[in-house]
Design a protein around this motif. Structure first.
Motif, PDB file in Angstrom:
ATOM      1  N   PHE A  94      -8.069  16.380  56.470  1.00  0.00           N
ATOM      2  CA  PHE A  94      -7.397  17.506  57.099  1.00  0.00           C
ATOM      3  C   PHE A  94      -6.255  17.967  56.208  1.00  0.00           C
ATOM      4  O   PHE A  94      -5.627  17.152  55.534  1.00  0.00           O
ATOM      5  N   PRO A  95      -5.953  19.264  56.207  1.00  0.00           N
ATOM      6  CA  PRO A  95      -4.904  19.774  55.329  1.00  0.00           C
ATOM      7  C   PRO A  95      -3.492  19.423  55.796  1.00  0.00           C
ATOM      8  O   PRO A  95      -2.554  19.446  55.001  1.00  0.00           O
ATOM      9  N   ASN A  96      -3.343  19.090  57.091  1.00  0.00           N
ATOM     10  CA  ASN A  96      -2.017  18.737  57.594  1.00  0.00           C
ATOM     11  C   ASN A  96      -2.122  17.754  58.759  1.00  0.00           C
ATOM     12  O   ASN A  96      -3.188  17.588  59.363  1.00  0.00           O
ATOM     13  N   LYS A  97      -1.010  17.123  59.060  1.00  0.00           N
ATOM     14  CA  LYS A  97      -0.965  16.088  60.092  1.00  0.00           C
ATOM     15  C   LYS A  97      -1.289  16.652  61.471  1.00  0.00           C
ATOM     16  O   LYS A  97      -1.997  16.024  62.258  1.00  0.00           O
ATOM     17  N   LYS A  98      -0.792  17.840  61.753  1.00  0.00           N
ATOM     18  CA  LYS A  98      -1.009  18.453  63.068  1.00  0.00           C
ATOM     19  C   LYS A  98      -2.504  18.659  63.344  1.00  0.00           C
ATOM     20  O   LYS A  98      -2.991  18.401  64.444  1.00  0.00           O
ATOM     21  N   MET A  99      -3.249  19.095  62.355  1.00  0.00           N
ATOM     22  CA  MET A  99      -4.676  19.316  62.536  1.00  0.00           C
ATOM     23  C   MET A  99      -5.405  17.988  62.753  1.00  0.00           C
ATOM     24  O   MET A  99      -6.300  17.888  63.586  1.00  0.00           O
ATOM     25  N   ALA A 100      -5.009  16.967  62.014  1.00  0.00           N
ATOM     26  CA  ALA A 100      -5.613  15.641  62.199  1.00  0.00           C
ATOM     27  C   ALA A 100      -5.355  15.142  63.619  1.00  0.00           C
ATOM     28  O   ALA A 100      -6.257  14.632  64.286  1.00  0.00           O
ATOM     29  N   GLN A 101      -4.132  15.314  64.102  1.00  0.00           N
ATOM     30  CA  GLN A 101      -3.786  14.890  65.460  1.00  0.00           C
ATOM     31  C   GLN A 101      -4.595  15.641  66.507  1.00  0.00           C
ATOM     32  O   GLN A 101      -5.001  15.058  67.516  1.00  0.00           O
ATOM     33  N   SER A 102      -4.867  16.901  66.265  1.00  0.00           N
ATOM     34  CA  SER A 102      -5.605  17.696  67.245  1.00  0.00           C
ATOM     35  C   SER A 102      -7.068  17.266  67.366  1.00  0.00           C
ATOM     36  O   SER A 102      -7.713  17.538  68.370  1.00  0.00           O
ATOM     37  N   HIS A 103      -7.602  16.579  66.365  1.00  0.00           N
ATOM     38  CA  HIS A 103      -8.993  16.126  66.387  1.00  0.00           C
ATOM     39  C   HIS A 103      -9.164  14.675  66.834  1.00  0.00           C
ATOM     40  O   HIS A 103     -10.275  14.252  67.151  1.00  0.00           O
ATOM     41  N   GLN A 104      -8.095  13.907  66.875  1.00  0.00           N
ATOM     42  CA  GLN A 104      -8.213  12.467  67.127  1.00  0.00           C
ATOM     43  C   GLN A 104      -8.798  12.130  68.499  1.00  0.00           C
ATOM     44  O   GLN A 104      -9.533  11.150  68.636  1.00  0.00           O
ATOM     45  N   SER A 105      -8.539  12.925  69.512  1.00  0.00           N
ATOM     46  CA  SER A 105      -9.040  12.598  70.856  1.00  0.00           C
ATOM     47  C   SER A 105     -10.569  12.616  70.911  1.00  0.00           C
ATOM     48  O   SER A 105     -11.174  11.798  71.601  1.00  0.00           O
ATOM     49  N   GLY A 106     -11.210  13.499  70.184  1.00  0.00           N
ATOM     50  CA  GLY A 106     -12.665  13.552  70.157  1.00  0.00           C
ATOM     51  C   GLY A 106     -13.265  12.305  69.526  1.00  0.00           C
ATOM     52  O   GLY A 106     -14.259  11.761  70.019  1.00  0.00           O
ATOM     53  N   TYR A 107     -12.644  11.817  68.465  1.00  0.00           N
ATOM     54  CA  TYR A 107     -13.122  10.596  67.814  1.00  0.00           C
ATOM     55  C   TYR A 107     -12.933   9.400  68.740  1.00  0.00           C
ATOM     56  O   TYR A 107     -13.806   8.540  68.853  1.00  0.00           O
ATOM     57  N   LEU A 108     -11.784   9.363  69.414  1.00  0.00           N
ATOM     58  CA  LEU A 108     -11.496   8.275  70.353  1.00  0.00           C
ATOM     59  C   LEU A 108     -12.517   8.252  71.490  1.00  0.00           C
ATOM     60  O   LEU A 108     -13.059   7.194  71.821  1.00  0.00           O
ATOM     61  N   GLU A 109     -12.819   9.403  72.047  1.00  0.00           N
ATOM     62  CA  GLU A 109     -13.804   9.489  73.136  1.00  0.00           C
ATOM     63  C   GLU A 109     -15.176   8.996  72.681  1.00  0.00           C
ATOM     64  O   GLU A 109     -15.848   8.266  73.421  1.00  0.00           O
ATOM     65  N   ASP A 110     -15.583   9.369  71.495  1.00  0.00           N
ATOM     66  CA  ASP A 110     -16.883   8.924  70.977  1.00  0.00           C
ATOM     67  C   ASP A 110     -16.947   7.405  70.850  1.00  0.00           C
ATOM     68  O   ASP A 110     -17.929   6.775  71.250  1.00  0.00           O
ATOM     69  N   LEU A 111     -15.896   6.799  70.303  1.00  0.00           N
ATOM     70  CA  LEU A 111     -15.890   5.350  70.128  1.00  0.00           C
ATOM     71  C   LEU A 111     -15.831   4.619  71.471  1.00  0.00           C
ATOM     72  O   LEU A 111     -16.487   3.597  71.657  1.00  0.00           O
ATOM     73  N   GLU A 112     -15.076   5.156  72.416  1.00  0.00           N
ATOM     74  CA  GLU A 112     -15.025   4.551  73.749  1.00  0.00           C
ATOM     75  C   GLU A 112     -16.392   4.625  74.419  1.00  0.00           C
ATOM     76  O   GLU A 112     -16.833   3.654  75.042  1.00  0.00           O
ATOM     77  N   ARG A 113     -17.057   5.746  74.278  1.00  0.00           N
ATOM     78  CA  ARG A 113     -18.383   5.925  74.860  1.00  0.00           C
ATOM     79  C   ARG A 113     -19.393   4.941  74.243  1.00  0.00           C
ATOM     80  O   ARG A 113     -20.312   4.484  74.904  1.00  0.00           O
ATOM     81  N   GLU A 114     -19.206   4.593  72.978  1.00  0.00           N
ATOM     82  CA  GLU A 114     -20.079   3.643  72.301  1.00  0.00           C
ATOM     83  C   GLU A 114     -19.713   2.190  72.601  1.00  0.00           C
ATOM     84  O   GLU A 114     -20.382   1.270  72.144  1.00  0.00           O
ATOM     85  N   GLY A 115     -18.634   1.966  73.361  1.00  0.00           N
ATOM     86  CA  GLY A 115     -18.257   0.622  73.778  1.00  0.00           C
ATOM     87  C   GLY A 115     -17.276  -0.100  72.878  1.00  0.00           C
ATOM     88  O   GLY A 115     -17.071  -1.302  73.033  1.00  0.00           O
ATOM     89  N   ALA A 116     -16.652   0.599  71.944  1.00  0.00           N
ATOM     90  CA  ALA A 116     -15.662  -0.040  71.064  1.00  0.00           C
ATOM     91  C   ALA A 116     -14.467  -0.496  71.897  1.00  0.00           C
ATOM     92  O   ALA A 116     -14.122   0.123  72.900  1.00  0.00           O
ATOM     93  N   THR A 117     -13.842  -1.608  71.473  1.00  0.00           N
ATOM     94  CA  THR A 117     -12.691  -2.138  72.199  1.00  0.00           C
ATOM     95  C   THR A 117     -11.480  -2.280  71.284  1.00  0.00           C
ATOM     96  O   THR A 117     -11.603  -2.354  70.069  1.00  0.00           O
ATOM     97  N   ASN A 118     -10.306  -2.346  71.937  1.00  0.00           N
ATOM     98  CA  ASN A 118      -9.014  -2.474  71.262  1.00  0.00           C
ATOM     99  C   ASN A 118      -8.885  -1.457  70.127  1.00  0.00           C
ATOM    100  O   ASN A 118      -8.738  -1.814  68.957  1.00  0.00           O
ATOM    101  N   ILE A 119      -8.936  -0.212  70.483  1.00  0.00           N
ATOM    102  CA  ILE A 119      -8.931   0.900  69.527  1.00  0.00           C
ATOM    103  C   ILE A 119      -7.489   1.261  69.163  1.00  0.00           C
ATOM    104  O   ILE A 119      -6.657   1.462  70.044  1.00  0.00           O
ATOM    105  N   LYS A 120      -7.218   1.343  67.873  1.00  0.00           N
ATOM    106  CA  LYS A 120      -5.899   1.739  67.372  1.00  0.00           C
ATOM    107  C   LYS A 120      -6.075   2.941  66.451  1.00  0.00           C
ATOM    108  O   LYS A 120      -6.949   2.945  65.590  1.00  0.00           O
TER     109      LYS A 120
END
Length: 93
Positions: A34-60
């Motif tokens: 990502f070109p800046n921190k703000k854009m990276a932050q705006s996308h992080q929730s989608g990645y988190l949801e995908d990993l939670e849906r796949e059953g990942a635990t203790n996500i940081k």
């Protein structure tokens, strides 16, 4: 133009990445660049949801500038050892 800038920043290690670590599976994932921190932050929730849906635990999650050589790092030895501990996930006591 944005992709060109992001590509340049990535090539010199100044692009922003979402780094996500999980305990099960024992992995480090990189999402970006990502070109800046703000854009990276705006996308992080989608990645988190995908990993939670796949059953990942203790996500940081960490947003940082870096130049990852691999987008997914799986610690097979640590993951296998964790699952083979007596009484933990094996049903043996």
């Amino acid at each position: 133009m944005n992709e060109l800038l992001t590509g340049f920043l990535s090539s010199i290690g100044l692009a922003w990445w979402v780094e996500i670590t999980t305990d099960s599976p024992r992995c480090v994932y990189y999402f970006g660049p990502f070109p800046n921190k703000k854009m990276a932050q705006s996308h992080q929730s989608g990645y988190l949801e995908d990993l939670e849906r796949e059953g990942a635990t203790n996500i940081k999650i960490m947003i940082k500038r870096c130049k990852p050589s691999n987008l997914t790092i799986y610690d097979e030895k640590a993951d296998a050892g964790f699952n083979k501990m007596p009484g933990v996930l094996s049903g043996q006591y």
